[in-house]
Design a protein around this motif. Structure first.
Motif, PDB file in Angstrom:
ATOM      1  N   ILE A  69      27.026 -55.991  27.256  1.00  0.00           N
ATOM      2  CA  ILE A  69      25.638 -55.862  27.701  1.00  0.00           C
ATOM      3  C   ILE A  69      25.140 -57.178  28.295  1.00  0.00           C
ATOM      4  O   ILE A  69      24.419 -57.191  29.304  1.00  0.00           O
ATOM      5  CB  ILE A  69      24.750 -55.387  26.532  1.00  0.00           C
ATOM      6  N   ALA A  70      25.550 -58.299  27.690  1.00  0.00           N
ATOM      7  CA  ALA A  70      25.154 -59.601  28.242  1.00  0.00           C
ATOM      8  C   ALA A  70      25.703 -59.775  29.649  1.00  0.00           C
ATOM      9  O   ALA A  70      25.001 -60.260  30.556  1.00  0.00           O
ATOM     10  CB  ALA A  70      25.641 -60.724  27.328  1.00  0.00           C
ATOM     11  N   ASP A  73      23.772 -57.459  32.061  1.00  0.00           N
ATOM     12  CA  ASP A  73      22.442 -57.980  32.401  1.00  0.00           C
ATOM     13  C   ASP A  73      22.544 -59.115  33.413  1.00  0.00           C
ATOM     14  O   ASP A  73      21.686 -59.253  34.298  1.00  0.00           O
ATOM     15  CB  ASP A  73      21.734 -58.452  31.131  1.00  0.00           C
ATOM     16  N   ARG A  74      23.584 -59.921  33.284  1.00  0.00           N
ATOM     17  CA  ARG A  74      23.805 -60.990  34.263  1.00  0.00           C
ATOM     18  C   ARG A  74      24.067 -60.394  35.646  1.00  0.00           C
ATOM     19  O   ARG A  74      23.552 -60.878  36.667  1.00  0.00           O
ATOM     20  CB  ARG A  74      24.976 -61.852  33.793  1.00  0.00           C
ATOM     21  N   MET A  76      23.058 -57.469  36.675  1.00  0.00           N
ATOM     22  CA  MET A  76      21.810 -56.855  37.135  1.00  0.00           C
ATOM     23  C   MET A  76      20.897 -57.877  37.798  1.00  0.00           C
ATOM     24  O   MET A  76      20.128 -57.554  38.706  1.00  0.00           O
ATOM     25  CB  MET A  76      21.090 -56.186  35.970  1.00  0.00           C
ATOM     26  N   GLU A  77      20.975 -59.132  37.343  1.00  0.00           N
ATOM     27  CA  GLU A  77      20.189 -60.201  37.953  1.00  0.00           C
ATOM     28  C   GLU A  77      20.826 -60.724  39.236  1.00  0.00           C
ATOM     29  O   GLU A  77      20.270 -61.610  39.893  1.00  0.00           O
ATOM     30  CB  GLU A  77      20.013 -61.338  36.953  1.00  0.00           C
ATOM     31  N   LEU A 139      29.057 -52.319  34.624  1.00  0.00           N
ATOM     32  CA  LEU A 139      27.715 -51.745  34.571  1.00  0.00           C
ATOM     33  C   LEU A 139      27.746 -50.306  34.059  1.00  0.00           C
ATOM     34  O   LEU A 139      26.873 -49.889  33.270  1.00  0.00           O
ATOM     35  CB  LEU A 139      27.070 -51.797  35.952  1.00  0.00           C
ATOM     36  N   ALA A 142      28.180 -50.361  30.402  1.00  0.00           N
ATOM     37  CA  ALA A 142      26.915 -50.714  29.743  1.00  0.00           C
ATOM     38  C   ALA A 142      26.004 -49.491  29.651  1.00  0.00           C
ATOM     39  O   ALA A 142      25.314 -49.301  28.630  1.00  0.00           O
ATOM     40  CB  ALA A 142      26.227 -51.841  30.507  1.00  0.00           C
ATOM     41  N   THR A 146      24.622 -47.984  26.125  1.00  0.00           N
ATOM     42  CA  THR A 146      23.186 -48.096  25.854  1.00  0.00           C
ATOM     43  C   THR A 146      22.368 -46.883  26.291  1.00  0.00           C
ATOM     44  O   THR A 146      21.248 -46.701  25.813  1.00  0.00           O
ATOM     45  CB  THR A 146      22.606 -49.316  26.586  1.00  0.00           C
ATOM     46  N   ASP A 148      20.963 -46.784  29.025  1.00  0.00           N
ATOM     47  CA  ASP A 148      19.893 -47.367  29.832  1.00  0.00           C
ATOM     48  C   ASP A 148      20.178 -47.028  31.294  1.00  0.00           C
ATOM     49  O   ASP A 148      21.157 -47.503  31.881  1.00  0.00           O
ATOM     50  CB  ASP A 148      19.860 -48.888  29.624  1.00  0.00           C
ATOM     51  N   ARG A 150      18.974 -47.932  34.006  1.00  0.00           N
ATOM     52  CA  ARG A 150      18.947 -49.011  35.006  1.00  0.00           C
ATOM     53  C   ARG A 150      20.362 -49.341  35.466  1.00  0.00           C
ATOM     54  O   ARG A 150      20.590 -49.578  36.664  1.00  0.00           O
ATOM     55  CB  ARG A 150      18.301 -50.271  34.433  1.00  0.00           C
ATOM     56  N   TYR A 151      21.292 -49.378  34.525  1.00  0.00           N
ATOM     57  CA  TYR A 151      22.679 -49.697  34.886  1.00  0.00           C
ATOM     58  C   TYR A 151      23.267 -48.617  35.788  1.00  0.00           C
ATOM     59  O   TYR A 151      23.933 -48.916  36.789  1.00  0.00           O
ATOM     60  CB  TYR A 151      23.526 -49.833  33.619  1.00  0.00           C
TER      61      TYR A 151
END
Length: 652
Positions: A69-70, A73-74, A76-77, A139, A142, A146, A148, A150-151
């Protein structure tokens, strides 16, 4: 143009008649496809059924999920790193841009793009790597962990962008079969990991653009397989990707044929690329890992789809896994041998996950660990996912696995000498094997009789690595040269003759004369090679456990020759050289360690570090990355009258 013509002539000289004929057929097909691109057949009722079992995601260890997940998220940024180059544009990537040089690859018919020309295209590895879409499998994983969305939405955005920017047969992403094969494997896993997301079917099976891309990738791979002298790890990736897609995306009239042909190719080339001992024939450890990952992923697809796999496929993967368990050091690091480009078959893990521990964990889940295997304490995401799909290996009385840890692999010419110690294991790899695989030995280095020595997993006498493939010929030459390894060079020449960055026109032949790894206090190895005809270089290595001492004796049998003997120190090692003695110091886990290196007194010794003209004194921890390190080089002459003795003693 003269150099280009010369390369083609040298390359042609390493092909057999069958390969030449096959390449002529490929060339004719490329010309035909230029003006008449094959048309994807219409498809109705496509479904994706190769989903993960319900318990698979729940089996992902919490710490592995946290790393995943970390990393997601990286991403995603917009942040990622490929081959030492940091990128911050992955929110909306330019699929054709090389961030290292700033160049964009030219548009046009794929087979017209001069991808080896960095001036015209940029660094092709920097362009190709993101388009393997393995960051998208991260992604997608992830999302699976999760839920989520967004991924999932980012994955869909990037796939749609890539498909629009890279229509079939246009541009740099349609040139190399290994890229298409790995990309297909990524797409299979993306679809699998996104299962349950409402947009998954709209992205893949209900999307005519996706179906066209999947069909054209498979059509391409069926038409242009790697052949003959090029049938190394590339053909494994092509077959694995083709097979995976034909199993999971079996929507087309040709799917059954593609699946059958790809499985035949995979079975044949897995056997052909692997020694009976289980080591990869390219003698390049990173490609051992790549081929093993690809093979496991292919078997996972077969089992998910209920497609029978020849027993030989699982047997080869079993032997590869046992061989990997045998050669790693006490920190689970395998040898650094031959080329390495950081290529992976399937990526679903975050940063900090140990590749080799992950492979051994998967091997344990699929094949079962043997009593002598090293203990794996790390966790990963990939193992529970693959284990959920791959049926456990059916043990048979005809399959014999090593009852104790192998140390000498006669067919590969690799010998591992070990000495346990309170402060950590002394590990030494001795190279007495073939120069490389197939007639061009594409990923070989001129490293015959080289040694690689570690103390508690720290490189002391190091293999410097690879660093680059294209665009920087002086660095490519250095990292694969004889001087770039811990062995002896005569008259300033390499043992084997290079004809290009992935071509060797003459191969040094090595043979192991003795290998005693019985563990009776002193482990011994002796080998020789004929790369400096008419002279012969012979080397003896002894590791004495009680004395914590490694002794290396080099002999040159033949006429008087100029000698350079090199020892490359790892990046953690500091050396204080006085005449022919070097005191080596380093730190491991907060503790100071040291050793003494007594070098042959007949030679004049000098320390080199970070030199560039020509390159000398460098270490590449991974593809595209290098750092200065100390290389000790002794110069003089050999007249056959005496040997050169080097002694490494570990203190404490």
């Amino acid at each position: 143009m003269t150099m280009k013509a010369g390369w083609y002539l040298r390359r042609l000289s390493r092909m057999g008649p069958r390969e030449v004929g096959g390449r002529a057929v490929d060339a004719a097909r490329r010309r035909r496809w230029r003006s008449a691109r094959p048309t994807c057949p219409s498809v109705t009722g496509a479904r994706f059924t190769a989903v993960l079992p319900a318990q698979a995601i729940a089996a992902v260890p919490p710490d592995a999920a946290k790393r995943l997940i970390a990393e997601a998220d990286r991403l995603m940024e917009g942040h990622a790193e490929f081959f030492g180059v940091a990128r911050h544009d992955l929110v909306d990537p330019d699929w054709w841009c090389d961030p290292k040089t700033g160049r964009r690859a030219p548009w046009g018919y794929a087979f017209d793009v001069p991808y080896r020309d960095e001036e015209a295209v940029g660094d092709i590895k920097q362009i190709w790597e993101p388009s393997r879409h393995q960051y998208l499998t991260v992604l997608a994983a992830a999302y699976a962990v999760t839920r989520d969305e967004r991924y999932a939405e980012r994955v869909a955005q990037h796939l749609r962008s890539w498909w629009v920017a890279n229509p079939p047969l246009r541009g740099v992403h349609w040139i190399s079969g290994i890229e298409l094969g790995i990309r297909l494997l990524s797409w299979v896993w993306i679809r699998r990991l996104l299962d349950g997301w409402p947009g998954a079917a709209r992205l893949f099976e209900d999307n005519p653009v996706a179906r066209e891309q999947i069909w054209h990738h498979q059509r391409w791979l069926a038409a242009f397989p790697s052949r003959g002298s090029s049938a190394n790890n590339h053909v494994i990736a092509e077959a694995a990707g083709q097979f995976a897609a034909a199993c999971a995306f079996g929507w087309f009239p040709s799917s059954a044929r593609w699946r059958t042909d790809a499985l035949k190719s995979l079975e044949r080339h897995l056997r052909g690329n692997t020694f009976a001992s289980g080591l990869n024939r390219e003698l390049a450890t990173e490609y051992h890992g790549l081929v093993l990952e690809l093979g496991l992923a292919a078997v996972a697809e077969a089992d998910a789809a209920g497609v029978p796999v020849p027993a030989s496929v699982r047997l080869v993967l079993l032997r590869m896994t046992d061989a990997l368990a045998a050669v790693v050091d006490n920190r689970l690091r395998p040898p650094r041998q031959g080329d390495a480009d950081d290529g992976h078959g399937l990526v679903v893990d975050g940063a900090g996950t140990d590749r080799w521990a992950s492979l051994l964990a998967t091997g344990d889940a699929v094949f079962g660990r043997l009593a002598w295997w090293p203990v794996v304490t790390g966790t990963d995401v990939r193992t529970p996912l693959l284990a959920a799909l791959i049926r456990p290996y059916a043990k048979s009385g005809t399959v014999t696995r090593p009852s104790s840890r192998p140390a000498h692999f006669a067919d590969a010419g690799m010998t591992i000498l070990r000495a346990p110690e309170e402060a950590g294991e002394i590990w030494c790899r001795c190279d007495g094997g073939p120069h490389g695989f197939l007639s061009i030995a594409a990923h070989a280095h001129a490293d015959a009789l080289s040694v690689e020595v570690r103390h508690d997993g720290v490189d002391v006498l190091a293999d410097p690595g690879t660093f680059c493939y294209h665009g920087q010929p002086e660095w490519r030459q250095y990292f694969r040269s004889t001087l770039g390894h811990n062995t002896l060079q005569l008259d300033g020449a390499d043992q084997s003759v290079s004809g290009g960055p992935f071509l060797w026109t003459r191969h040094a032949r090595s043979r192991v004369l003795a290998a005693d790894t019985s563990g009776a206090g002193v482990a011994r190895w002796c080998a020789e090679h004929d790369g400096y005809q008419p002279s012969v270089h012979r080397r003896r290595v002894e590791l004495t456990a009680a004395a914590k001492e490694l002794r290396v004796v080099d002999e040159v049998r033949g006429d008087r020759r100029a000698v350079r003997l090199a020892f490359h120190l790892g990046p953690a090692i500091t050396a204080d050289l006085v005449e022919n003695r070097a005191v080596l110091t380093w730190t491991r886990d907060g503790e100071d360690r040291s050793a003494e290196l007594d070098l042959p007194g007949q030679l004049t010794w000098r320390a080199h570090r970070g030199e560039t003209n020509p390159p000398l004194g460098w270490y590449s921890v991974g593809f595209g990355r290098k750092e200065p390190t100390t290389t000790l080089v002794g110069t003089g002459f050999a007249d056959g009258a005496q040997g050169f003795t080097t002694v490494l003693r570990f203190r404490g």
